[in-house]
Enzyme design. Sequence first.
Site, PDB file in Angstrom:
ATOM      1  CB  THR A   1       0.463  -5.794  21.989  1.00 48.15           C
ATOM      2  OG1 THR A   1      -1.032  -5.332  21.787  1.00 48.15           O
ATOM      3  CG2 THR A   1       0.748  -6.340  20.625  1.00 48.15           C
TER       4      THR A   1
ATOM      5  CB  VAL B   1       8.484   8.512  16.963  1.00 47.81           C
ATOM      6  CG1 VAL B   1       7.211   9.440  15.832  1.00 47.81           C
ATOM      7  CG2 VAL B   1       7.615   9.708  17.859  1.00 47.81           C
TER       8      VAL B   1
ATOM      9  N   GLY C   1       6.890   3.571  15.236  1.00 49.76           N
ATOM     10  CA  GLY C   1       6.984   1.988  15.710  1.00 49.76           C
ATOM     11  C   GLY C   1       8.846   1.442  15.719  1.00 49.76           C
TER      12      GLY C   1
ATOM     13  CE  LYS D   1       2.439   7.355  17.069  1.00 51.46           C
ATOM     14  NZ  LYS D   1       2.065   6.390  16.191  1.00 51.46           N
TER      15      LYS D   1
END
Lengths: 442, 442
Positions: A13, A134, A136, A207
């Site tokens: 993706t 982290v 996006g 994250k």
Amino acid sequence: MKKICVGILGLGTVGSGVVNLLDEQRELIKRRLGVEICVSRVADRSVFTKNKTARGVAPENMGTDFEAVIDAPEVHVVAELIGGTDDARRHILRAIGKEKPVVTANKAVLAVHGEEIFAAAEKAGCPLGFEASVAGGIPIVRNLREAFAADKIERLAGILNGTCNYILSCMTEVGADFGETLKRAQELGYAEADPAFDIDGVDASHKIAILANLAYGTPVDVEEYHTEGIRHITSVDIDFARELGYRIKLIAMAGEKAGKLDIRVHPMMLPESHPLAQVGGVYNAVAVSGVNAGPQVFIGKGAGSEATASAVVGDIIEVARWLENGGDSRIPAAAFLPDQRARLDILAPREISTRFYVRFAALDKPGVLSRISGVFGEHDISLETVVQKGRADEDGYARLVLLTHKATEENMQNALEEISRLDVVQPAYALIRVESDGMAFM
Amino acid sequence: MKKICVGILGLGTVGSGVVNLLDEQRELIKRRLGVEICVSRVADRSVFTKNKTARGVAPENMGTDFEAVIDAPEVHVVAELIGGTDDARRHILRAIGKEKPVVTANKAVLAVHGEEIFAAAEKAGCPLGFEASVAGGIPIVRNLREAFAADKIERLAGILNGTCNYILSCMTEVGADFGETLKRAQELGYAEADPAFDIDGVDASHKIAILANLAYGTPVDVEEYHTEGIRHITSVDIDFARELGYRIKLIAMAGEKAGKLDIRVHPMMLPESHPLAQVGGVYNAVAVSGVNAGPQVFIGKGAGSEATASAVVGDIIEVARWLENGGDSRIPAAAFLPDQRARLDILAPREISTRFYVRFAALDKPGVLSRISGVFGEHDISLETVVQKGRADEDGYARLVLLTHKATEENMQNALEEISRLDVVQPAYALIRVESDGMAFM
């Protein structure tokens, strides 16, 4: 015009998103950067079996050999987008070994092998971009490295896992329970078939380890702090929270306290006016409080092909600037200079204080509350609110909800152990931490 | 360790904040940057008359001669913190002429003389930092220049003036009217003795000009677009807005539409679930929507000595990295390469569509609504909601509130002109734009 060539590892993706974005925004990037960025090679395990294509990349430049892409002389920058820890670590270190800058979206490899990778990158004098790892599309890595460079960071608190936030938001809005909401999230593609990594808090834990590392210049070991997911959150507690004026969110947080690191991941009740309480669905958000900058909140898409690709390409552009520049004093990957990083100890449970929400099933008769609150008192825990709700069930147990003032984790665990042995309560209880450090700054 | 020396122009709130911050965070900056940053010279008009001091700066290095500071050979970086346009422009250009990087917190000078200053900086190959000029501590300039470098920005919308946001928030919470709230804000130091610059929207207009410039690579002339402040907002309209589920905020916005720039500053009704609707008090916020990154929101302190100083020092650190580096391909000050900037035309009123809130005082008798809605219909404006509230006053006029669907500014102005001439309404009306582009993304 000069041309910078990217080698893409992994055409899932995010990888496809990066290929498409570089193609779509070619002109815009040229206008801002003065350099053309192209994808020259792609490696993906299933490129042949799944007949994958990459826009603008000739078939002969696509294959399954990751090392060939890393080693190709025309590849200037390696984008590691395969995920996972072992192979990713190997590929990243190989690229750095060849003094090729690396951009990655992979939080797991950085949370687990970050120190080794940061050290290798510094030694090779090679930039390492990981904005996409982290939250996006939210530029939190960049901002911790740059915008807060002159500021002491008091605390970080974030909604860093979109799957958990989607599930908790749905449970709050629809009143559905955890199991059916998870199922719906899986049907919609917001949760994996095996959701453990997300819903047990592991992803958020990776994250926050990265963010704490950047904010405090310390290595962080994900095994060393409390990580708790959302499996145990029930619609009963979500309803109680709402009645009390709170929302339940999975919060990953880090702060420095007396030279130690307060870092943890767990569900948290936030006052409904809190800026993070308002962030719904698959959105992510990070609240950062700097001594000078004050509190700031960044909200955006935490996942998805396009938002993540946007962060990856932002890093590739930064690397391209560095490649063009030829200088050698760029921003350290881990925000602090390598020899200025220092390991902070992590706070022990007896050193962590917070407010708590506790729900018991307690016998609905006189004297019960006084026995329970007596135990809390012995453990130095004072109660802020007590709510008894509804009628007792056929066995005589009713729901008893307590909000405490700040108490230490250790005292709370000891008190709960003692209370759950009382003959007036059932042994199972619900425990949720309550926001208690005045993050509600709006 | 190397040392970078800063010359400070202006020792007001922000200047003092910068001096203090550089002193307080000296060690942290060294850990992150590997370079020491110190203040070597300070110029301020009233340094002697007001007996000003600067922490860590010897009295002999403080004076009233701005040019002496700019010209001093030991000064590597000039921080222009005097504000205003003419003197600031002169000092900035002088520093650039000496190839000294400049950091400024001054939105007015950039909004008015930005093109000249950007061009001079590019020609001299000299970095220009102005993070602090927009939204104080919120790193929006940095993010538009860097994080969104690969993304086409669809729209920007911000709460960029803390004074207006404080006044509107107070009016909403307390129900007080504009005049008394402004007075209170002045007493608390949140509004200037002469508040026109803030409450008439000029300050927000300067700031959105800078952001639009960065986002779209276009020069922007503040005289060319609609700027409307908050003087005309009444508690009556705030109450109606609330009843309809909205909050009124002063919004500065910019977007690209068919190759033209949609840029304006005016009060706007936002749905109460909108992330900007939640931002209260003196906080600032910017929502940015990128084609790929999706919508993002940045919230933080928009003013104040410490938050602004934090942004100034962040820029100084970036300049220090550049000075250390010696490279020449840094990020263009105006985000786009100078020869890639292109002027966008600004949308005309007939090209701008939005929803509207209109309040009339109309005669409370049959047929009136049909006459009014008839005029709207003739101008291609359809109504979404009509509310008639309360009893008519002694002259027979009652409050009539209308929410329209999207209509052009031009049609609305024409319809209002016609309606205000009808014998069934009083000529004065209230007009507020309503958020209508689906920014409510949470």
